[in-house]
Design a protein around this motif. Structure first.
Motif, mmCIF file in Angstrom:
data_model
loop_
_atom_site.group_PDB
_atom_site.id
_atom_site.type_symbol
_atom_site.label_atom_id
_atom_site.label_comp_id
_atom_site.label_asym_id
_atom_site.label_seq_id
_atom_site.Cartn_x
_atom_site.Cartn_y
_atom_site.Cartn_z
ATOM 1 N N THR A 1 43.315 44.748 55.024
ATOM 2 C CA THR A 1 43.418 43.287 55.101
ATOM 3 C C THR A 1 42.122 42.627 54.663
ATOM 4 O O THR A 1 42.138 41.668 53.879
ATOM 5 N N VAL A 2 41.004 43.134 55.129
ATOM 6 C CA VAL A 2 39.701 42.579 54.761
ATOM 7 C C VAL A 2 39.438 42.831 53.271
ATOM 8 O O VAL A 2 38.905 41.965 52.573
ATOM 9 N N ARG A 3 39.851 43.998 52.776
ATOM 10 C CA ARG A 3 39.669 44.324 51.355
ATOM 11 C C ARG A 3 40.417 43.319 50.495
ATOM 12 O O ARG A 3 39.907 42.837 49.498
ATOM 13 N N ARG A 4 41.648 42.983 50.886
ATOM 14 C CA ARG A 4 42.425 42.024 50.099
ATOM 15 C C ARG A 4 41.725 40.672 50.054
ATOM 16 O O ARG A 4 41.597 40.074 48.997
ATOM 17 N N VAL A 5 41.257 40.200 51.204
ATOM 18 C CA VAL A 5 40.557 38.915 51.242
ATOM 19 C C VAL A 5 39.293 38.982 50.381
ATOM 20 O O VAL A 5 39.024 38.074 49.581
ATOM 21 N N TYR A 6 38.536 40.054 50.539
ATOM 22 C CA TYR A 6 37.303 40.232 49.756
ATOM 23 C C TYR A 6 37.597 40.199 48.260
ATOM 24 O O TYR A 6 36.926 39.499 47.500
ATOM 25 N N LEU A 7 38.588 40.948 47.821
ATOM 26 C CA LEU A 7 38.893 41.026 46.390
ATOM 27 C C LEU A 7 39.460 39.717 45.849
ATOM 28 O O LEU A 7 39.204 39.352 44.700
ATOM 29 N N VAL A 8 40.206 38.988 46.665
ATOM 30 C CA VAL A 8 40.708 37.677 46.230
ATOM 31 C C VAL A 8 39.543 36.700 46.080
ATOM 32 O O VAL A 8 39.474 35.951 45.096
ATOM 33 N N TYR B 1 42.670 42.247 32.970
ATOM 34 C CA TYR B 1 43.948 42.336 33.673
ATOM 35 C C TYR B 1 44.209 43.750 34.193
ATOM 36 O O TYR B 1 44.702 43.939 35.300
ATOM 37 N N ARG B 2 43.866 44.750 33.399
ATOM 38 C CA ARG B 2 44.109 46.142 33.791
ATOM 39 C C ARG B 2 43.013 46.689 34.701
ATOM 40 O O ARG B 2 43.091 47.825 35.135
ATOM 41 N N ASN B 3 42.010 45.876 34.992
ATOM 42 C CA ASN B 3 40.876 46.281 35.822
ATOM 43 C C ASN B 3 40.218 47.536 35.254
ATOM 44 O O ASN B 3 39.903 48.476 35.970
ATOM 45 N N TRP C 1 42.479 37.262 35.298
ATOM 46 C CA TRP C 1 42.119 37.385 36.717
ATOM 47 C C TRP C 1 43.150 36.661 37.585
ATOM 48 O O TRP C 1 43.563 37.176 38.627
ATOM 49 N N ALA C 2 43.547 35.464 37.171
ATOM 50 C CA ALA C 2 44.533 34.710 37.957
ATOM 51 C C ALA C 2 45.854 35.469 38.036
ATOM 52 O O ALA C 2 46.463 35.577 39.112
ATOM 53 N N LEU C 3 46.308 36.010 36.921
ATOM 54 C CA LEU C 3 47.554 36.782 36.919
ATOM 55 C C LEU C 3 47.415 38.048 37.748
ATOM 56 O O LEU C 3 48.347 38.454 38.453
ATOM 57 N N ARG C 4 46.255 38.672 37.683
ATOM 58 C CA ARG C 4 46.024 39.895 38.447
ATOM 59 C C ARG C 4 46.108 39.624 39.949
ATOM 60 O O ARG C 4 46.685 40.404 40.696
ATOM 61 N N ILE C 5 45.528 38.518 40.385
ATOM 62 C CA ILE C 5 45.598 38.163 41.805
ATOM 63 C C ILE C 5 47.035 37.831 42.189
ATOM 64 O O ILE C 5 47.536 38.258 43.224
ATOM 65 N N ALA C 6 47.737 37.084 41.335
ATOM 66 C CA ALA C 6 49.115 36.680 41.635
ATOM 67 C C ALA C 6 50.073 37.873 41.649
ATOM 68 O O ALA C 6 51.007 37.912 42.445
#
Length: 130
Positions: free
Chosen positions: A51-58, A34-36, A115-120
């Motif tokens: 924008t691309v970074r966000r998509v990539y990391l998701v 969670y804390r990466n 991971w799910a909480l981190r993305i959310a």
């Protein structure tokens, strides 16, 4: 009791800290996820536009969730076998194996949830910094 048996048991108890290390690692896994706080070399994500970074990391995060969920499911099956059969570790000090597989199960399932909480919870743009 003879001295030889005493020393064998004492040597076996010295392994307890090493065996408990795995449990400690899996207990910490969800929080670290969670804390990466994993060791990372984020050359690619840092070189991408926001924008691309966000998509990539998701996408990477979703792949991680799938991987951790599948691992947790497989470990759940092993955990059930250990409970049903009453399997013990080998050695002088015998420990139920379900303790070990149960710790792994909680670690993997918790890391998938993390991971799910981190993305959310991630503010845009999702960054590699904790």
């Amino acid at each position: 009791e003879d001295g030889f048996g005493f020393w064998l048991r004492w040597l076996e108890f010295r392994r307890v800290p090493f065996r408990s290390m795995a449990g400690l690692v899996f207990a910490a896994l969800p929080r670290i996820t969670y804390r990466n706080a994993h060791i990372a070399i984020p050359l690619l994500p840092d070189a991408l536009p926001p924008t691309v970074r966000r998509v990539y990391l998701v996408v990477i995060g979703l792949a991680g969730i799938v991987n951790l969920t599948m691992s947790a499911w497989l470990i759940w099956r092993v955990f059930q076998q250990h409970v049903d059969r009453g399997t013990l570790t080998s050695g002088v000090v015998r420990v139920p194996r379900w303790w070990l597989s149960g710790g792994m199960l909680l670690g993997f399932a918790g890391a998938g949830l993390a991971w799910a909480l981190r993305i959310a919870d991630a503010p845009p743009p999702f960054t590699t910094e904790g």
